[in-house]
Design an enzyme around this catalytic site. Structure first.
Site, PDB file in Angstrom:
ATOM      1  N   GLY A 146      -2.530 -22.229  22.333  1.00 19.69           N
ATOM      2  CA  GLY A 146      -2.991 -22.448  23.702  1.00 19.69           C
ATOM      3  C   GLY A 146      -4.404 -22.987  23.783  1.00 19.69           C
ATOM      4  CB  CYS A 179      25.190 -31.458  37.595  1.00 21.85           C
ATOM      5  SG  CYS A 179      25.312 -33.183  37.074  1.00 21.85           S
ATOM      6  CB  CYS A 235      28.239 -32.520  33.972  1.00 18.40           C
ATOM      7  SG  CYS A 235      26.750 -31.517  34.164  1.00 18.40           S
ATOM      8  CB  CYS A 292      21.949 -33.088  34.412  1.00 18.65           C
ATOM      9  SG  CYS A 292      23.197 -31.820  34.556  1.00 18.65           S
ATOM     10  CB  CYS A 339      24.393 -34.957  32.345  1.00 19.06           C
ATOM     11  SG  CYS A 339      25.374 -35.043  33.846  1.00 19.06           S
TER      12      CYS A 339
END
Lengths: 273, 286, 227
Positions: free
Chosen positions: B30, B239, B242, B264, B270
């Site tokens: 970080g 979606c 899909c 997606c 997808c």
């Protein structure tokens, strides 16, 4: 009619002069090359006391305040603060410790509120910042406390989400004070807090400050060139000239019976209203 | 491999310098490690930081995948993929599972990553405190001293203004209880995937000259308030192609009559679902 | 309660060639609890100067000023402040307040500073204001806009709101009508009755005769005039 005599520790603490100083300053010196910023400044500040520092521009009063508050590193001297763990020289503290002190036990009110506020953050966020900095993580509680403090400095609760840029100068200064006092500091540094304000707005701010000092038992070091302000606000006065303290004592005594030539000149130069 | 460029464009000394920054970033999760960002043959904002990190990580055996907002076929993704095909000659793929190095802009793939994969993020502004504290000297000190109250001021402002935390991308996180980090402009829906991820995650900011990292299985927590907890959010739809109900969706306007569809954002995810026989609301027509 | 011994004072005017003006020497007097002592002497003889030194407003050049055991001449500022808060009251001829603060709060402030509850302090302030015939409609206004006589009465109310064991009075009855003068004299008598030591300047000879037990002529303390 007679008044019931007040009792309890709070009362007896107020009639007795406190024994232990909150701040003990000795030999504080800051040089800018060959020039003197401030030299060999010594004083004690006791809990609940308001100390005024006066002098003309360039007298070193702002340099002194910056050294005391840790914004400037002095060349010599000690600034011993009575922390919860006992007296410690703040000049010898590590930076994290000193910064922690300056957002818990200490506060600093700038002359220009823009220096002490985040202008892009709402009034509530400005007041809440110090709370969040010491770990507050409950939005509702932070907001309640911010609302309470806005009320104490006479800012309407419905302005809590407005940015300081939408406030008048006097309101900005009151907001800066709320932002500083929300974490209940014990020592507040003020640099010309009433400078740049209209006289009527000044009076309101002075009244507010006096009430807060009395009710919260604050100790204050206030730098100003306005003798009327220190007469109303400060218990004790320090007069500076050329970086040195030329006279100090009770505020009214220094103003009414000045001993040093410079103080006599300063006092006699004030326009009478 | 064309012989006018060194492998993966950058010279070996530069790659070493970048690898040292990456190792330091991995060692201090970080923390923003400064590095000497090079001029790249593409404009800033096109992922020059990510490209340099990818170049420093690539070996000839790698299989590279590049996505932009989850898609493999957008301009940014296509040009970076071509850049490495030309300068490094590595194999490329669109399949998340086949890639060993994935460079991404603004998304984390839906499919869980593995320990043998590296995910490289393109970062525009690495400093999460920037918008509230413009002084770099001050923000560095705040990171050093763990003074992160300001981060909550930003979230406070969100709630005060919108009634909830409205930050929906680049949502700040705390890494292993120490550094507050900007996860790059991924949607906050992706934030939970940052934590405890099996793959190595590297972040490169070219213009800002910073690299930071999340080693595998690092604990990453999204900042929030007790009474306004963090919630990963997405459009409340499935979606349309899909039928997936658990993937991040893009809204696509389909005509001038207000017609729209949700698909997606992860095109590979997808496609795989459709190949496996899943069909959404508009899956037949599209 | 108040004991002054061999007190001296001079002013040095640095801005006028450093002229040193001795104004007092050898001042000695004492005031016991329940006693009222008046300072007399011609204008400029040093009555006000002496009062101001007792209050710590002027710095003494030599000698001692004991008030409730504290030597004001040498005490640290905070000791003088503590003394003024709880023990030593002062009714001056001038009212000095923060503008815009309501009269009621101005009068109650000495009690608030001592930590008394706000409602009690305000009730006591209102009681004194009504005794001194300040109309109730003025209580919420700042005294800065009041007439001289009204300001003087507000000042007196402020000086008597707390039962100070020692009180300094600088012409308390000046510019007051007969009715208010009577109220002030009663306040002084009440203070004496509860045991307060009072030192004052009274040009009003009738008032002096009524409340004062003794007079001290400060002319005797004036260098050059002392015969």
């Amino acid at each position: 009619m007679t008044l019931q005599s007040a009792t309890g520790p709070e009362f007896s603490q107020k009639i007795r002069a406190p024994d232990q100083p909150l701040l003990r300053v000795s030999g504080l010196t800051k040089r800018y090359g060959a020039r003197i910023g401030c030299a060999d400044v010594c004083f004690d500040l006791f809990p609940g006391e308001v100390l005024g520092i006066v002098g003309e521009s360039g007298s070193g009063k702002s340099t002194l305040l910056s050294c005391l508050a840790g914004h400037l590193a002095p060349d010599a001297g000690e600034v011993i603060f009575a922390t919860a763990e006992g007296p410690r020289d703040t000049l010898q503290m590590t930076e994290p410790d000193r910064r922690r002190l300056s957002r818990t036990d200490w506060a600093f009110v700038h002359q220009n509120p823009r220096d002490g506020l985040r202008m892009g953050v709402s009034a509530g966020g400005n007041v809440g910042e110090r709370l969040m900095a010491v770990g507050a993580r409950h939005y509702g509680a932070i907001r309640d406390k911010a609302t309470d403090w806005l009320g104490r400095v006479e800012i309407a609760a419905d302005r809590i989400d407005d940015r300081p840029s939408a406030f008048s100068g006097g309101m900005q200064q009151r907001l800066q004070i709320a932002r500083n006092l929300v974490t209940a500091p014990r020592l507040v540094f003020m640099d010309e807090p009433t400078g740049g304000l209209d006289v009527s707005v000044q009076a309101r701010l002075l009244d507010l400050l006096r009430g807060l000092v009395r009710d919260l038992g604050l100790s204050v070091i206030i730098v100003t060139h306005d003798l009327a302000v220190v007469r109303l606000l400060a218990d004790r006065l320090m007069v500076m000239k050329g970086g040195r303290v030329v006279e100090q004592g009770l505020t009214d005594q220094v103003l009414d019976d000045p001993q040093h030539a410079y103080t006599q000149l300063l006092v006699s130069s004030v326009l009478q209203v | 491999m064309p012989d006018e460029y060194n492998f993966a464009y950058l010279d070996e000394q530069t790659k070493r310098m970048i690898r040292r920054a990456i190792l330091k970033g991995v060692a201090v999760p970080g923390y923003q490690v400064p590095f000497a960002s090079r001029e790249m043959p593409m404009p800033y904002g096109w992922g020059t930081g990510g490209v340099q990190v990818t170049a420093a990580c690539l070996v000839p055996a790698d299989v590279l995948k590049v996505i932009d907002q989850g898609a493999d076929d957008t301009t940014n993704a296509v040009s970076i993929r071509k850049f490495f095909q030309r300068t490094a000659g590595v194999a490329v793929t669109e399949a998340t599972g086949e890639a060993s190095v994935i460079q991404t802009r603004h998304r984390i793939p839906e499919q869980a990553l593995r320990e043998d994969q590296i995910l490289v993020y393109q970062v525009p502004i690495p400093e999460p405190l920037r918008f509230l504290e413009p002084r770099e000297t001050e923000t560095r000190k705040m990171h050093a001293l763990e003074e992160y109250g300001l981060m909550h001021v930003k979230l406070y402002e969100d709630i005060a203004r919108h009634g909830q935390i409205a930050t929906s991308y680049a949502y700040p996180v705390k890494v292993e209880g120490r550094y507050v980090m900007d996860p790059s402009p991924i949607p906050k829906f992706d934030n939970p995937k940052l934590s405890d991820c099996a793959a190595l995650q590297l972040f490169g900011a070219g213009r800002e000259q910073r690299i930071y990292a999340l080693p595998p299985y690092t604990k990453v927590v999204s900042l929030d308030f007790e009474d306004h907890p963090f919630t990963p959010s997405k459009a409340d739809h499935d979606c349309d192609l899909c039928g997936a109900s658990d993937s991040y969706l893009d809204e696509v306007i389909t005509d001038d009559q207000g017609g729209r569809m949700f698909v997606c954002s992860d095109t590979d995810f997808c496609r795989c679902r459709r190949e496996a026989g899943h069909v959404g609301r508009l899956g037949g027509e599209a | 309660m108040i004991a002054i011994r061999n007190l001296s004072k001079s002013f040095t005017l640095h801005n006028q060639g450093g002229a040193v003006i001795p104004v007092m020497a050898g001042a000695t007097l004492s005031v016991s609890p329940g006693e009222c002592v008046a300072l007399i002497g011609a204008s400029g003889a040093g009555k006000s100067t002496l009062m101001r030194m007792v209050y710590g407003n002027y710095l003494a050049a030599g000698g001692e000023i004991l008030v409730a055991g504290v030597n004001v001449a040498t005490a640290a500022p905070r000791e003088v402040l503590a003394l003024r808060r709880a023990t030593l009251g002062y009714v001056s001829q001038f009212l000095r307040v923060v503008p815009r603060v309501p009269t009621r709060d101005v009068v109650a402030e000495p009690l608030l500073a001592l930590g008394h509850p706000r409602d009690q302090a305000l009730a006591r302030a209102e009681d004194l204001l009504s005794r001194l015939n300040i109309p109730e409609r003025l209580w919420a206004l700042s005294p800065t806009t009041f007439s001289g006589g009204e300001q003087q009465r507000v000042n007196i109310a402020r000086g008597f709101v707390h039962a100070y064991p020692a009180v300094l009075l600088d012409e308390p009855t000046a510019s007051l009508d007969a009715g208010n003068r009577e109220v002030v004299l009663q306040l002084i008598e009440e203070a004496k009755a509860r045991g307060a030591a009072i030192l004052g300047i009274f040009h009003d000879e009738g008032a002096r005769a009524r409340v004062c037990d003794r007079v001290v002529d400060v002319t005797g303390f004036t260098p050059g005039l002392a015969a």
